[in-house]
Scaffold this motif. Structure first.
Motif, PDB file in Angstrom:
ATOM      1  N   ILE A 256       0.663  -2.685 -12.853  1.00 35.49           N
ATOM      2  CA  ILE A 256       0.922  -2.074 -11.549  1.00 35.49           C
ATOM      3  C   ILE A 256       1.867  -0.889 -11.705  1.00 35.49           C
ATOM      4  N   ARG A 257       2.902  -1.052 -12.540  1.00 32.79           N
ATOM      5  CA  ARG A 257       3.851   0.038 -12.748  1.00 32.79           C
ATOM      6  C   ARG A 257       3.148   1.287 -13.263  1.00 32.79           C
ATOM      7  N   ASN A 258       2.309   1.121 -14.266  1.00 32.16           N
ATOM      8  CA  ASN A 258       1.616   2.278 -14.836  1.00 32.16           C
ATOM      9  C   ASN A 258       0.675   2.923 -13.824  1.00 32.16           C
ATOM     10  N   ARG A 259       0.040   2.080 -13.007  1.00 35.08           N
ATOM     11  CA  ARG A 259      -0.903   2.604 -12.022  1.00 35.08           C
ATOM     12  C   ARG A 259      -0.204   3.478 -10.991  1.00 35.08           C
ATOM     13  N   VAL A 260       1.012   3.106 -10.614  1.00 32.19           N
ATOM     14  CA  VAL A 260       1.714   3.870  -9.582  1.00 32.19           C
ATOM     15  C   VAL A 260       2.604   4.965 -10.158  1.00 32.19           C
ATOM     16  N   GLY A 261       2.677   5.060 -11.479  1.00 29.81           N
ATOM     17  CA  GLY A 261       3.426   6.149 -12.094  1.00 29.81           C
ATOM     18  C   GLY A 261       4.775   5.773 -12.672  1.00 29.81           C
TER      19      GLY A 261
ATOM     20  N   VAL B 253       0.855  -1.183   0.000  1.00 28.25           N
ATOM     21  CA  VAL B 253       0.000   0.000   0.000  1.00 28.25           C
ATOM     22  C   VAL B 253       0.889   1.229   0.000  1.00 28.25           C
ATOM     23  N   ASN B 254       0.322   2.353  -0.370  1.00 29.12           N
ATOM     24  CA  ASN B 254       1.036   3.621  -0.312  1.00 29.12           C
ATOM     25  C   ASN B 254       0.961   4.130   1.124  1.00 29.12           C
ATOM     26  N   THR B 255       2.042   3.984   1.870  1.00 30.40           N
ATOM     27  CA  THR B 255       2.017   4.361   3.286  1.00 30.40           C
ATOM     28  C   THR B 255       1.954   5.865   3.499  1.00 30.40           C
ATOM     29  N   ALA B 256       2.041   6.633   2.417  1.00 31.66           N
ATOM     30  CA  ALA B 256       1.810   8.071   2.540  1.00 31.66           C
ATOM     31  C   ALA B 256       0.349   8.353   2.880  1.00 31.66           C
TER      32      ALA B 256
ATOM     33  N   THR C 135      10.594   5.797   2.846  1.00 33.76           N
ATOM     34  CA  THR C 135      10.235   7.200   2.673  1.00 33.76           C
ATOM     35  C   THR C 135      11.474   8.063   2.554  1.00 33.76           C
ATOM     36  N   PRO C 136      11.589   8.819   1.456  1.00 31.68           N
ATOM     37  CA  PRO C 136      10.741   8.830   0.270  1.00 31.68           C
ATOM     38  C   PRO C 136      10.859   7.507  -0.497  1.00 31.68           C
ATOM     39  N   THR C 137       9.800   7.198  -1.253  1.00 28.16           N
ATOM     40  CA  THR C 137       9.779   5.925  -1.961  1.00 28.16           C
ATOM     41  C   THR C 137      10.592   6.002  -3.253  1.00 28.16           C
ATOM     42  N   ASN C 138      11.008   4.841  -3.690  1.00 28.36           N
ATOM     43  CA  ASN C 138      11.758   4.704  -4.930  1.00 28.36           C
ATOM     44  C   ASN C 138      10.838   4.107  -5.998  1.00 28.36           C
TER      45      ASN C 138
ATOM     46  N   HIS D 279      12.665  -1.556 -11.787  1.00 30.43           N
ATOM     47  CA  HIS D 279      11.298  -1.986 -11.503  1.00 30.43           C
ATOM     48  C   HIS D 279      10.713  -2.855 -12.617  1.00 30.43           C
ATOM     49  N   ALA D 280      11.580  -3.453 -13.432  1.00 31.20           N
ATOM     50  CA  ALA D 280      11.108  -4.273 -14.550  1.00 31.20           C
ATOM     51  C   ALA D 280      10.391  -5.530 -14.085  1.00 31.20           C
ATOM     52  N   ASP D 281      10.665  -5.994 -12.864  1.00 26.80           N
ATOM     53  CA  ASP D 281      10.027  -7.212 -12.355  1.00 26.80           C
ATOM     54  C   ASP D 281       8.579  -6.985 -11.940  1.00 26.80           C
ATOM     55  N   ILE D 282       8.178  -5.732 -11.793  1.00 24.13           N
ATOM     56  CA  ILE D 282       6.807  -5.425 -11.391  1.00 24.13           C
ATOM     57  C   ILE D 282       5.907  -5.462 -12.630  1.00 24.13           C
ATOM     58  N   PRO D 283       4.756  -6.114 -12.569  1.00 21.00           N
ATOM     59  CA  PRO D 283       3.860  -6.170 -13.731  1.00 21.00           C
ATOM     60  C   PRO D 283       3.549  -4.776 -14.276  1.00 21.00           C
ATOM     61  N   GLU D 284       3.470  -4.662 -15.609  1.00 20.60           N
ATOM     62  CA  GLU D 284       3.299  -3.359 -16.249  1.00 20.60           C
ATOM     63  C   GLU D 284       2.043  -2.638 -15.768  1.00 20.60           C
TER      64      GLU D 284
END
Length: 283
Positions: A247-252, A21-24, A44-47, A240-245
């Motif tokens: 999810i990547r697009n959703r988080v920016g 989750v986004n802990t922000a 924090t800050p996130t990468n 971040h290539a291991d993260i499904p596309e």
């Protein structure tokens, strides 16, 4: 990205579920809590999106639910942010980054707030044999000697470059917590003494990414961060290539996002390097 993959692999083998989750946004943390939740892990800050979590509030929430609070403090280093003093139980660092500071050592640090927790960690470390050799330890000690000077310069350079990028026509968004427009700016001022040297920025078209990476000369196209040299990374294809596309697009973390670890070179040289790389796209 690597943490995402490794945690999934390790915990799935043990039948343990990890909630991301986004802990922000602490409401997301509250919604993700379960009766068997054991710990709150915060970066924090996130990468690379530079989301900022309010550490005192997150730590207070964790204590209410009898959870351990673990903070990845790699981006800020102990010079700018000290989560243990804010009540965190465990702080981790990729010491290969700012603590080493010269891109020449691979190491990690785990620091516990209380001796009993520290002893448990020491037991596991000893059992696994995960200890540094003398040369690696010496390199870290050497790096720590200049940590304060380096962090001040990283911070100074990053702010100048973030402001320059913000004004560029080909840049749609700059993510740097030292900008007053950053949503975490006030929180950072409260819980840290600086903003660090990490910047992410989104360009207006994916084709710009390859042109920039091919044309920078002072800045090096490489994955790491936190060293005296400036490094630029393309998260969607590297870290971040291991993260499904999806999810990547959703988080920016899109195909337009670049991450810049600002080094200690003269800021005018870095800005000139970026300008010439952008100009190469517009020619």
């Amino acid at each position: 990205g690597g943490t995402y993959r490794v945690l999934n692999e390790i915990f799935s083998e043990q039948g343990i579920t990890v909630s991301y989750v986004n802990t922000a946004h602490l409401e997301q943390v509250k919604d993700a809590l379960r009766p068997n939740t054991k710990a709150l892990f915060i970066e924090t800050p996130t990468n690379p999106m530079m989301h900022v979590t309010d550490l005192p509030e997150a730590i207070a929430l964790a204590k209410q639910h009898d959870l351990l609070t673990i903070v990845d403090n790699t981006f800020m280093s102990p010079y700018y942010q000290r989560p243990l003093e804010l009540g965190a139980d465990i702080v981790i660092h990729s010491a290969s980054k700012y603590i080493g500071g010269h891109n020449d050592v691979v190491a990690g640090l785990v620091v516990a707030r209380c001796s009993s927790l520290g002893e448990k960690i020491r037991f596991y470390q000893n059992a696994a044999g995960a200890i540094l050799g003398p040369q690696d330890s010496w390199l870290l000690l050497r790096g720590v000697k200049t940590l304060a000077l380096r962090m001040e310069k990283h911070n100074e350079n990053a702010l100048k470059i973030a402001n320059w990028l913000t004004a560029h026509d080909l840049v749609e968004k700059v993510y740097y917590p030292g900008l007053e427009t950053h949503p975490g700016y006030e929180i950072m001022k409260k819980q840290a003494t600086g903003f660090g040297g990490m910047i992410s920025f989104a360009v207006s078209h994916p084709d710009i990414v390859s042109t920039l990476l091919e044309n920078v000369k002072v800045i090096t196209f490489a994955e790491s961060l936190g060293g005296v040299e400036s490094l630029m990374t393309f998260p969607a294809r590297q870290t971040h290539a291991d993260i499904p596309e999806e999810i990547r697009n959703r988080v920016g973390v899109t195909n337009c996002l670049l991450r810049l670890s600002v080094g200690i070179e003269h800021p005018d040289d870095l800005i000139k390097d970026l300008k010439e790389a952008f100009d190469a796209y517009q020619q």
